[in-house]
Motif scaffolding. Structure first.
Motif, PDB file in Angstrom:
ATOM      1  N   SER A   1       0.970  -0.881  -0.364  1.00  0.00           N
ATOM      2  CA  SER A   1       0.130  -0.262   0.038  1.00  0.00           C
ATOM      3  C   SER A   1       1.138   1.118   0.155  1.00  0.00           C
ATOM      4  N   LEU A   2       1.770   1.228   0.590  1.00  0.00           N
ATOM      5  CA  LEU A   2       3.074   2.878   0.784  1.00  0.00           C
ATOM      6  C   LEU A   2       3.371   2.462  -0.724  1.00  0.00           C
ATOM      7  N   LEU A   3       3.967   1.538  -1.201  1.00  0.00           N
ATOM      8  CA  LEU A   3       4.956   1.607  -2.148  1.00  0.00           C
ATOM      9  C   LEU A   3       4.342   2.159  -2.925  1.00  0.00           C
ATOM     10  N   GLN A   4       2.764   1.842  -3.249  1.00  0.00           N
ATOM     11  CA  GLN A   4       1.461   2.553  -4.566  1.00  0.00           C
ATOM     12  C   GLN A   4       1.422   3.500  -4.473  1.00  0.00           C
ATOM     13  N   PHE A   5       0.878   4.443  -3.140  1.00  0.00           N
ATOM     14  CA  PHE A   5       0.579   5.131  -2.800  1.00  0.00           C
ATOM     15  C   PHE A   5       1.720   6.128  -3.238  1.00  0.00           C
ATOM     16  N   CYS A   6       3.167   5.941  -3.067  1.00  0.00           N
ATOM     17  CA  CYS A   6       4.334   6.970  -3.464  1.00  0.00           C
ATOM     18  C   CYS A   6       4.717   7.110  -5.016  1.00  0.00           C
ATOM     19  N   LEU A   7       3.842   6.558  -5.586  1.00  0.00           N
ATOM     20  CA  LEU A   7       4.344   6.266  -7.131  1.00  0.00           C
ATOM     21  C   LEU A   7       3.452   7.710  -7.184  1.00  0.00           C
ATOM     22  N   GLN A   8       2.636   8.053  -7.031  1.00  0.00           N
ATOM     23  CA  GLN A   8       1.824   9.339  -7.173  1.00  0.00           C
ATOM     24  C   GLN A   8       2.435  10.364  -6.884  1.00  0.00           C
ATOM     25  N   MET A   9       3.011   9.505  -5.499  1.00  0.00           N
ATOM     26  CA  MET A   9       4.162  10.917  -4.316  1.00  0.00           C
ATOM     27  C   MET A   9       4.959  11.630  -5.171  1.00  0.00           C
ATOM     28  N   ILE A  10       6.017  11.062  -5.568  1.00  0.00           N
ATOM     29  CA  ILE A  10       6.976  10.621  -6.003  1.00  0.00           C
ATOM     30  C   ILE A  10       7.040  11.204  -7.701  1.00  0.00           C
ATOM     31  N   SER A  11       6.285  11.358  -8.382  1.00  0.00           N
ATOM     32  CA  SER A  11       5.812  12.661  -9.595  1.00  0.00           C
ATOM     33  C   SER A  11       5.347  13.947  -9.261  1.00  0.00           C
ATOM     34  N   VAL A  12       4.620  13.664  -8.216  1.00  0.00           N
ATOM     35  CA  VAL A  12       4.348  15.371  -7.654  1.00  0.00           C
ATOM     36  C   VAL A  12       5.508  15.881  -7.261  1.00  0.00           C
ATOM     37  N   MET A  13       6.309  14.566  -6.331  1.00  0.00           N
ATOM     38  CA  MET A  13       7.932  15.661  -5.763  1.00  0.00           C
ATOM     39  C   MET A  13       8.680  16.613  -6.941  1.00  0.00           C
ATOM     40  N   PHE A  14       8.569  15.077  -8.298  1.00  0.00           N
ATOM     41  CA  PHE A  14       9.326  15.462  -9.194  1.00  0.00           C
ATOM     42  C   PHE A  14       9.199  17.006 -10.089  1.00  0.00           C
ATOM     43  N   VAL A  15       7.870  17.062 -10.284  1.00  0.00           N
ATOM     44  CA  VAL A  15       6.861  17.971 -10.628  1.00  0.00           C
ATOM     45  C   VAL A  15       6.830  20.142 -10.166  1.00  0.00           C
ATOM     46  N   GLY A  16       7.646  19.264  -8.723  1.00  0.00           N
ATOM     47  CA  GLY A  16       7.031  20.697  -8.621  1.00  0.00           C
ATOM     48  C   GLY A  16       8.695  21.364  -7.655  1.00  0.00           C
ATOM     49  N   HIS A  17       9.864  20.417  -8.640  1.00  0.00           N
ATOM     50  CA  HIS A  17      10.942  21.690  -8.972  1.00  0.00           C
ATOM     51  C   HIS A  17      10.537  22.043 -10.035  1.00  0.00           C
ATOM     52  N   LEU A  18       9.831  22.101 -11.192  1.00  0.00           N
ATOM     53  CA  LEU A  18       9.856  22.660 -12.109  1.00  0.00           C
ATOM     54  C   LEU A  18       8.927  23.683 -12.317  1.00  0.00           C
TER      55      LEU A  18
ATOM     56  N   ASN B   1       3.974   7.698 -14.155  1.00  0.00           N
ATOM     57  CA  ASN B   1       3.000   6.906 -13.375  1.00  0.00           C
ATOM     58  C   ASN B   1       1.971   5.874 -14.404  1.00  0.00           C
ATOM     59  N   SER B   2       2.262   6.195 -15.500  1.00  0.00           N
ATOM     60  CA  SER B   2       1.594   4.790 -17.092  1.00  0.00           C
ATOM     61  C   SER B   2       2.383   4.400 -17.011  1.00  0.00           C
ATOM     62  N   PHE B   3       3.926   4.004 -17.350  1.00  0.00           N
ATOM     63  CA  PHE B   3       4.725   2.965 -17.277  1.00  0.00           C
ATOM     64  C   PHE B   3       4.746   2.106 -16.006  1.00  0.00           C
ATOM     65  N   SER B   4       4.859   2.646 -14.839  1.00  0.00           N
ATOM     66  CA  SER B   4       4.895   2.003 -13.969  1.00  0.00           C
ATOM     67  C   SER B   4       4.394   1.040 -13.433  1.00  0.00           C
ATOM     68  N   TYR B   5       2.788   1.847 -13.194  1.00  0.00           N
ATOM     69  CA  TYR B   5       1.731   0.550 -13.093  1.00  0.00           C
ATOM     70  C   TYR B   5       1.968   0.111 -13.996  1.00  0.00           C
ATOM     71  N   TRP B   6       1.923  -0.318 -15.938  1.00  0.00           N
ATOM     72  CA  TRP B   6       1.759  -0.616 -16.447  1.00  0.00           C
ATOM     73  C   TRP B   6       3.145  -2.117 -15.914  1.00  0.00           C
ATOM     74  N   ILE B   7       4.369  -2.051 -15.885  1.00  0.00           N
ATOM     75  CA  ILE B   7       5.595  -2.754 -15.217  1.00  0.00           C
ATOM     76  C   ILE B   7       4.905  -3.402 -14.185  1.00  0.00           C
ATOM     77  N   ASN B   8       4.396  -2.898 -13.297  1.00  0.00           N
ATOM     78  CA  ASN B   8       3.819  -3.585 -11.876  1.00  0.00           C
ATOM     79  C   ASN B   8       2.504  -4.762 -12.301  1.00  0.00           C
ATOM     80  N   VAL B   9       1.934  -4.540 -13.328  1.00  0.00           N
ATOM     81  CA  VAL B   9       1.032  -5.671 -14.098  1.00  0.00           C
ATOM     82  C   VAL B   9       1.374  -6.058 -14.993  1.00  0.00           C
ATOM     83  N   LEU B  10       2.517  -6.256 -15.453  1.00  0.00           N
ATOM     84  CA  LEU B  10       3.128  -7.307 -16.148  1.00  0.00           C
ATOM     85  C   LEU B  10       3.854  -8.122 -15.259  1.00  0.00           C
ATOM     86  N   LEU B  11       4.194  -7.845 -14.362  1.00  0.00           N
ATOM     87  CA  LEU B  11       5.138  -7.972 -13.296  1.00  0.00           C
ATOM     88  C   LEU B  11       4.583  -9.597 -12.661  1.00  0.00           C
TER      89      LEU B  11
END
Length: 496
Positions: free
Chosen positions: A59-76, A230-240
């Motif tokens: 749950s924490l790791l999947q929750f982190c996907l969105q949070m990490i993306s927003v953190m990267f965007v924050g630097h823009l 986000n899209s890429f990472s979700y699909w990687i998780n599904v594939l694994l």
């Protein structure tokens, strides 16, 4: 006289010996029963912790996907951050919560089939769920593609709405992956296979950091790169996970290949999936509504910032009881499917004890760090002090949320999603939100009042679900589970 003497028992008469032996025997039996009971409780605790630990990590790791993306965007820049944050919130409300709720119908169907040893039915249920969530994802994708005009219509700032719309369009592929991922997670979780889920989520999160960095800063895509990541990472998780299900020997009985039978009995699945989705969405939407209402308070910048920090904090610590919720839904559905009502009853009481213990410990930590936690988000003294005031309220909220979380997990394990939906509707929309409005705008308590309204909702929710749980006839529920499992059974030979 002789007859009377013969009738008079002596100290060595068999009658006295039997009584003594019975007494000693009963004592030994009671000690033996206590030993067995203690062993059963410890065994149940181990089973639930074994399930809950990895599920919390997932749950924490999947929750982190969105949070990490927003953190990267924050630097823009500030505008990019505002747009990404709004798009993420919009996506959660209009898509992710709905699909998560629908997939949780598998907590009942797959879990009870596994307990009843109807293993081939688990693959059928998962395929059926996948077909439904993919079909539902199509209109949701259309909504995401039109995020900008929708937000403008709702009165949001046009620049932020444009940025959010751009971010949401590049997130569209992730909605299809998210639905499939939820189905795969439930399929594995209900057969107690949780460590592969944790490993898959861990690999995905590590890759996500690298992919985000490349797509945001190196490709020139900017905020769109984070959404694409986000899209890429979700699909990687599904594939694994799909590869694991296909090739793992642990899934050889439960995954027997694709079958046209998945297209049958869709209505049976929807009868659980729709109330499951309503149950999840009603709760999640009420928290998002609190953030929207905070913008109408005096000093909206401060109120919105603090409430966002509070919501983020609450969401993070909520992952612990959410893991316990997944564990108890699996344990309840497995034991009911196996027609073991006493084991089900024990599992419910064990998880309640664990939720109370966890809630007290986490609440204590929240209170102890209340004066410094605000600095993790802001250097503004006003914000830090306000967060410190909110933390004890969050501690109470987390305690109650933990209890409702495991009780809701029990509901999913039993197939009570319709009951849960009505309870959530009454708790949040007849009690919680009106109370929040009363405290915040009539009594002028501000952001604290909004969160106190949530606490009122949680109190009603916990009391309602707890009352239903303690009055449950577990024998009857086990019988219903058997009827559900064998009512939707598919002969093994028709599965390809």
């Amino acid at each position: 006289m002789e007859r009377k003497e013969k009738q008079k028992p002596s100290l060595s008469s068999p009658l006295i010996q039997v009584c003594e032996e019975d007494g000693l025997g009963n004592g030994r039996d009671r000690i033996h029963e206590k030993g067995i009971r203690r062993k059963e409780i410890l065994e149940e605790v181990k089973k639930q912790l074994w399930l809950a630990g990895p599920l919390i990590s997932v749950s924490l790791l999947q929750f982190c996907l969105q949070m990490i993306s927003v953190m990267f965007v924050g630097h823009l820049g500030e505008l990019s951050l505002s747009g990404a944050s709004m798009a993420t919130s919009f996506a959660s409300v209009t898509g992710f919560s709905l699909l998560t709720g629908m997939a949780s119908a598998l907590d009942t169907l797959s879990g009870q089939s596994y307990g009843a040893k109807q293993y081939h039915m688990m693959g059928i249920h998962m395929q059926r769920a996948m077909v439904v969530v993919l079909l539902v994802s199509i209109p949701l994708a259309v909504i995401w593609a039109n995020t900008e005009p929708i937000l403008v219509t709702l009165g949001q700032d046009s620049d932020i709405a444009a940025e959010a719309g751009k971010y949401a369009r590049f997130m569209v592929p992730s909605i299809f992956a998210h639905g499939l991922l939820q189905c795969l997670d439930r399929f594995l979780q209900t057969q107690n296979i949780v460590f592969p889920m944790m490993v898959s989520s861990g690999i995905t999160t590590l890759l996500h950091i690298l992919v985000c960095w490349v797509l945001v800063f190196k490709s020139g895509l900017g905020s769109r790169g984070a959404a694409l990541a986000n899209s890429f990472s979700y699909w990687i998780n599904v594939l694994l996970l799909a590869l694991y299900v296909k090739f793992s020997s642990l899934c050889s009985k439960t995954w027997t290949g694709f079958s046209k039978e998945a297209l049958h009995n869709v209505v049976t699945f929807l009868k659980l999936a729709i109330p499951s989705a309503v149950m999840v969405c009603l709760e999640m939407w009420s928290f998002e509504m609190m953030v929207l209402l905070s913008g109408l308070l005096p000093n909206p910048a401060l109120e919105t910032s603090v409430l966002s920090i509070s919501l983020n904090t609450a969401s993070t610590v909520w992952m612990i009881p959410f893991g316990l919720s997944g564990a108890i839904s699996t344990r309840v559905s497995n034991e009911l499917g196996a027609r073991r009502p006493e084991a089900t009853h024990l599992a419910v009481w064990v998880v309640l004890f664990m939720a109370i213990t966890e809630g007290l410990l986490v609440g204590l930590v929240l209170i102890l760090i209340r004066n410094v936690w605000g600095y993790a988000y802001s250097n503004e003294i006003e914000v830090v002090k306000y967060v410190a005031v909110m933390m004890p309220i969050l501690a109470v909220s987390n305690f109650l949320d933990g209890l409702q979380c495991v009780l809701s997990g029990t509901c999913r394990g039993c197939g009570w999603q319709k009951i849960g939906a009505f309870v959530n509707l009454g708790s949040y929309y007849l009690v919680g939100i009106p109370s929040a409005v009363l405290f915040a705008f009539v009594l002028h308590i501000g952001g604290k009042g909004l969160w106190l309204g949530i606490i009122c909702a949680l109190i009603v929710q916990v009391l309602s679900l707890f009352t239903i749980t303690i009055k449950t006839n577990w024998e009857h529920e086990a019988k219903k589970a058997t009827e559900r499992v064998y009512g939707s059974i598919v002969p093994v030979e028709v599965v390809s």
